[in-house]
Scaffold this active site. Structure first.
Site, PDB file in Angstrom:
ATOM      1  N   ASN A  99     113.003  12.627  -8.515  1.00 45.34           N
ATOM      2  CA  ASN A  99     113.564  11.870  -7.273  1.00 45.34           C
ATOM      3  C   ASN A  99     112.445  10.780  -6.736  1.00 45.34           C
ATOM      4  O   ASN A  99     112.811   9.733  -6.323  1.00 45.34           O
ATOM      5  CB  ASN A  99     113.997  12.694  -6.184  1.00 45.34           C
ATOM      6  CG  ASN A  99     114.220  11.772  -4.796  1.00 45.34           C
ATOM      7  OD1 ASN A  99     115.178  11.337  -4.789  1.00 45.34           O
ATOM      8  ND2 ASN A  99     113.275  11.974  -4.137  1.00 45.34           N
ATOM      9  N   TYR A 166     111.877  -2.910 -10.555  1.00 51.70           N
ATOM     10  CA  TYR A 166     112.649  -1.688 -10.244  1.00 51.70           C
ATOM     11  C   TYR A 166     113.984  -1.487 -10.420  1.00 51.70           C
ATOM     12  O   TYR A 166     114.371  -0.390 -10.996  1.00 51.70           O
ATOM     13  CB  TYR A 166     112.482  -1.785  -8.428  1.00 51.70           C
ATOM     14  CG  TYR A 166     113.345  -0.479  -8.017  1.00 51.70           C
ATOM     15  CD1 TYR A 166     112.883   0.731  -7.637  1.00 51.70           C
ATOM     16  CD2 TYR A 166     114.619  -0.789  -7.326  1.00 51.70           C
ATOM     17  CE1 TYR A 166     113.539   1.856  -7.236  1.00 51.70           C
ATOM     18  CE2 TYR A 166     115.220   0.267  -6.589  1.00 51.70           C
ATOM     19  CZ  TYR A 166     114.457   1.434  -6.521  1.00 51.70           C
ATOM     20  OH  TYR A 166     115.487   2.500  -5.927  1.00 51.70           O
TER      21      TYR A 166
END
Ligand SMILES: NC(=O)c1ccc[n+]([C@@H]2O[C@H](COP(=O)([O-])OP(=O)(O)OC[C@H]3O[C@@H](n4cnc5c(N)ncnc54)[C@H](OP(=O)(O)O)[C@@H]3O)[C@@H](O)[C@H]2O)c1
Length: 261
Positions: A99, A166
């Site tokens: 995560n 990203y």
């Protein structure tokens, strides 16, 4: 919060969650603790947010099942080093939740440099791949191992301006999820991903204006931004052999209807 899952769903299971010191990772780690897991929480680069997001209200039993680690995952070799620290504390790994990650600032496409490419992709891809690779023997040994990756809605829609590296890194994670699922099925390891929409954590406090967030909420069918707690149940569902044992290679969108695919 156990989100209605059985309080013993993950009893006897050892779960690793990265980026668990705050935001989505903290909510996921808390939900695993509330369902009986032993949790190794990689807090992030520091424990600065742990008392705010991860540990409030945890009783002595839950705290006894929580191990905290810190590591900067932004450099080559850091995923492998974190895996060694995790295995030093115990050999078993049943569930790995990848995560930790972030946008790393809004970088206009015309100003992207090799250094920024390395900075974003080392964190959002390289460390995830190396941590996972190093933990595969333990996941295989556990029997019914599960990996749950954190992708993003931006992997599908390209994200908003300044997020090209990203968003593309998250697209890598979605495809990598499917590739690993296929390859690791014979080892009894299921691999899935959660793809959050716009979730109100420090991530957007850092990267998005209030005005932009208000407009985004207005455009979402459910008319609100998501919370970290909204995301946590999808991780537990995908991690549980009992609840999702025939499910692998899937990316579940958690976004209030922001994107329907
Ligand atoms: N919020 C959203 O709308 C959204 C949407 C889609 C996907 N996501 C993804 O969901 C995940 C969690 O994000 P969030 O919203 O919970 O954001 P967050 O509150 O900023 O949390 C990010 C976590 O990743 C860790 N991290 C960031 N850079 C790191 C580094 N260099 N080394 C080690 N750990 C690092 C952070 O640790 P530090 O405390 O050290 O920073 C923190 O624990 C991320 O992968 C993000 O890309 C978020």
């Amino acid at each position: 919060m156990n989100h209605g899952f059985e309080p013993t769903l993950f009893a006897g299971r050892r779960v690793v969650v990265t980026g668990a010191g705050r935001g989505i990772g903290a909510a996921v780690a808390r939900a695993f603790l509330a369902t009986g897991a032993e949790v190794v929480a990689h807090a992030g680069r520091s424990e600065d947010y742990v008392a705010r997001d991860l540990t409030p209200g945890l009783d002595a039993d839950a705290l006894a099942r929580l191990t905290l680690l810190t590591a900067d995952l932004g450099a080559p070799g850091s995923g492998q080093a974190l895996a060694e620290a995790i295995l030093d504390k115990g050999e078993r790994v049943d569930v790995l939740v990848n995560n930790a990650g972030t946008m790393g600032g809004r970088i206009p496409a015309a100003t992207v440099t090799d250094a920024e490419y390395d900075r974003i992709l080392d964190l959002d891809i390289r460390s995830v791949v190396s941590l996972t690779t190093a933990l595969l023997p333990a996941l295989k040994g556990a029997g019914h191992g599960a990996i749950v990756n954190t992708s993003s809605i931006s992997a599908r829609i390209g994200g908003s301006p300044g997020s090209s590296l990203y968003s593309s890194a998250k697209a890598f994670l979605s495809t990598w999820t499917r590739a690993l699922a296929r390859e690791l099925a014979p080892d009894g390891i299921r691999v899935n991903a959660v793809s959050p929409g716009t979730i109100m954590t420090d991530f957007h406090r850092r990267y998005s204006s209030e005005e932009k967030l208000k407009a985004t909420a207005e455009a979402i069918p459910m008319k609100r931004l998501g919370t970290a707690e909204d995301c946590a149940p999808a991780y537990l569902f995908l991690a549980s052999e009992r609840l999702s044992g025939y499910l692998t290679g899937q990316v579940i969108e958690v976004n209030g209807g922001q994107l329907m695919v």
